[in-house]
Write an enzyme that holds these catalytic residues in place. Structure first.
Site, PDB file in Angstrom:
ATOM      1  N   SER A 195      36.384  36.259  40.288  1.00 35.30           N
ATOM      2  CA  SER A 195      36.763  34.896  40.677  1.00 35.30           C
ATOM      3  C   SER A 195      36.640  33.861  39.572  1.00 35.30           C
ATOM      4  O   SER A 195      37.111  32.732  39.741  1.00 35.30           O
ATOM      5  CB  SER A 195      35.924  34.437  41.865  1.00 35.30           C
ATOM      6  OG  SER A 195      36.384  35.071  43.022  1.00 35.30           O
ATOM      7  N   LYS A 210      39.810  32.381  38.677  1.00 35.71           N
ATOM      8  CA  LYS A 210      40.450  31.344  39.519  1.00 35.71           C
ATOM      9  C   LYS A 210      40.485  29.993  38.801  1.00 35.71           C
ATOM     10  O   LYS A 210      41.354  29.161  39.075  1.00 35.71           O
ATOM     11  CB  LYS A 210      39.696  31.211  40.847  1.00 35.71           C
ATOM     12  CG  LYS A 210      39.854  32.423  41.757  1.00 35.71           C
ATOM     13  CD  LYS A 210      38.941  32.314  42.974  1.00 35.71           C
ATOM     14  CE  LYS A 210      39.071  33.547  43.862  1.00 35.71           C
ATOM     15  NZ  LYS A 210      38.030  33.607  44.896  1.00 35.71           N
ATOM     16  N   TYR A 227      47.341  38.256  42.389  1.00 36.53           N
ATOM     17  CA  TYR A 227      45.936  37.877  42.629  1.00 36.53           C
ATOM     18  C   TYR A 227      44.966  39.001  42.219  1.00 36.53           C
ATOM     19  O   TYR A 227      43.980  38.763  41.517  1.00 36.53           O
ATOM     20  CB  TYR A 227      45.742  37.511  44.102  1.00 36.53           C
ATOM     21  CG  TYR A 227      44.301  37.243  44.482  1.00 36.53           C
ATOM     22  CD1 TYR A 227      43.712  35.992  44.255  1.00 36.53           C
ATOM     23  CD2 TYR A 227      43.507  38.247  45.047  1.00 36.53           C
ATOM     24  CE1 TYR A 227      42.379  35.757  44.580  1.00 36.53           C
ATOM     25  CE2 TYR A 227      42.172  38.010  45.375  1.00 36.53           C
ATOM     26  CZ  TYR A 227      41.622  36.774  45.148  1.00 36.53           C
ATOM     27  OH  TYR A 227      40.302  36.540  45.463  1.00 36.53           O
ATOM     28  N   TYR A 272      30.849  28.714  46.113  1.00 36.73           N
ATOM     29  CA  TYR A 272      31.096  28.856  47.558  1.00 36.73           C
ATOM     30  C   TYR A 272      30.012  28.135  48.358  1.00 36.73           C
ATOM     31  O   TYR A 272      29.710  26.980  48.075  1.00 36.73           O
ATOM     32  CB  TYR A 272      31.221  30.338  47.939  1.00 36.73           C
ATOM     33  CG  TYR A 272      31.999  31.104  46.912  1.00 36.73           C
ATOM     34  CD1 TYR A 272      33.359  30.825  46.718  1.00 36.73           C
ATOM     35  CD2 TYR A 272      31.405  32.047  46.089  1.00 36.73           C
ATOM     36  CE1 TYR A 272      34.082  31.485  45.739  1.00 36.73           C
ATOM     37  CE2 TYR A 272      32.133  32.704  45.107  1.00 36.73           C
ATOM     38  CZ  TYR A 272      33.457  32.421  44.949  1.00 36.73           C
ATOM     39  OH  TYR A 272      34.177  33.056  43.985  1.00 36.73           O
ATOM     40  N   VAL A 310      32.415  38.156  41.608  1.00 33.87           N
ATOM     41  CA  VAL A 310      31.664  39.275  42.191  1.00 33.87           C
ATOM     42  C   VAL A 310      31.429  40.438  41.216  1.00 33.87           C
ATOM     43  O   VAL A 310      30.764  41.406  41.567  1.00 33.87           O
ATOM     44  CB  VAL A 310      32.281  39.803  43.519  1.00 33.87           C
ATOM     45  CG1 VAL A 310      32.136  38.805  44.632  1.00 33.87           C
ATOM     46  CG2 VAL A 310      33.708  40.253  43.326  1.00 33.87           C
TER      47      VAL A 310
HETATM   48  N1  GLN Z   1      38.626  39.761  43.836  1.00 33.95           N
HETATM   49  C1  GLN Z   1      37.532  39.272  44.628  1.00 33.95           C
HETATM   50  C2  GLN Z   1      37.963  39.086  46.077  1.00 33.95           C
HETATM   51  O1  GLN Z   1      38.979  38.581  46.339  1.00 33.95           O
HETATM   52  C3  GLN Z   1      37.031  37.997  44.049  1.00 33.95           C
HETATM   53  C4  GLN Z   1      35.882  37.410  44.819  1.00 33.95           C
HETATM   54  C5  GLN Z   1      34.830  36.779  43.969  1.00 33.95           C
HETATM   55  O2  GLN Z   1      34.700  37.057  42.781  1.00 33.95           O
HETATM   56  N2  GLN Z   1      34.018  35.966  44.576  1.00 33.95           N
HETATM   57  O3  GLN Z   1      37.264  39.459  46.974  1.00 33.95           O
END
Ligand code: GLN
Length: 303
Positions: A67, A70, A192, A239, A257
């Protein structure tokens, strides 16, 4: 006074303390490929505006940035579309887990912010519409920003996530039902999953984010846009642990993650920390602890 800070000594000291604590948490088991990573790694890379660069531990090992990417996709969409981005995605913390569907119904398919999965999918949709060859063009952007020409997607991680990506598929289809996804969900999701699979070392990660730490008018984004991206990282980057990160660390940042975290002190420094085991909110257990101790020891945060 701050120029007197001995960053390197503090980094060494904090590293020793964090290395010694028990590594709680678990790797991101829901993506099979991420569960294969050695969970006991810890890497840190720091670079400052006063040309101090220092890496310690596993800072030259590639990690799946997940993420954290992003922020990069949001930056490219913002560069291409300007303020129109905010017509389709909000800028409020969601207070919910990164992959939550719950607010979309009452919010009519407008995700709360671009750093939760729902918002990132809408940003991916914007890029799929804007870019001639989305995967290729996005990678080109990341390589330009980072100045590392060999940064790449990890096909096996992208494929691994696709094979279990039921929730992201649900999110994308659900947002599409409100009309806030223009392209076919399969195309948006493929983009994505690839975006999340990008691999970087801590050193590459810290260098990549200098465009947000040390911005000027020649940067990727202008000063005002940079301020806004940093504000979103500050309020939404972790988050439903974003408030706690601001409370304990006090820097704009973003987690993934894969266990990576990037954090920056505008005009002062960028720091990338990586440790694969995640806490219950999906943020690196040791990474969070490292940064908390680091800003405590330096007595420096944005607050
Ligand atoms: N690719 C992961 C997902 O969509 C990214 C989530 C994350 O890094 N928090 O679940």
């Amino acid at each position: 006074m701050n120029t007197a800070i001995n960053y390197i000594n503090i980094l060494k000291k904090v590293y020793q303390s964090i290395e010694a604590i028990e590594s709680k948490g678990e790797t991101a088991k829901y993506i099979p490929e991420l569960d294969k990573v050695n969970p006991n790694q810890l890497g840190v890379y720091f670079l400052s505006n006063s040309n101090i660069e220092y890496g310690i531990g596993d800072y030259q090992t590639k990690l799946s940035i997940q993420s954290i990417s992003k922020v990069l996709s949001l930056s490219l969409a913002y560069k291409l579309l300007g303020e129109r981005v905010w017509e389709r995605v909000g800028v409020e913390p969601s207070g919910n887990p990164f992959n939550s569907l719950i607010q979309l119904e009452s919010d009519n398919g407008i995700p709360r912010n671009p750093l939760i999965n729902a918002g990132a999918l809408v940003i991916c949709d914007m890029l799929v519409s804007q870019l001639e060859n989305p995967k290729h063009d996005f990678l080109k952007f990341v390589r330009e920003v980072s100045a590392y020409k060999e940064i790449n997607y990890c096909e096996s991680t992208a494929k691994s996530e696709e094979s279990v990506g039921f929730r992201n598929k649900a999110l994308c289809n659900y947002i599409k039902s409100f009309g806030n996804i223009e392209n076919h969900p399969d195309v948006v999701l493929d983009f994505y999953f690839h975006m999340c699979s990008i691999q970087m070392t801590c050193q590459e990660l810290a260098n990549t984010f200098t465009f947000l730490a040390f911005s000027d008018e020649t940067s990727v984004l202008n000063v005002r846009q940079t301020k806004r991206i940093n504000a979103i990282m500050q309020t939404c980057g972790f988050y439903d642990e974003s408030g706690e990160f601001a409370f304990k660390v006090g820097l704009p940042g973003k987690s993934g993650v894969g266990g990576g975290i990037i954090a920056l002190h505008p005009e002062k420094y960028c720091i990338a920390v990586w440790s694969p085991k995640l806490n219950e909110k999906g943020n690196s257990y040791k990474g969070m602890k490292f940064l908390e101790l680091f800003t405590t020891e330096t007595e420096l945060s944005i607050f």
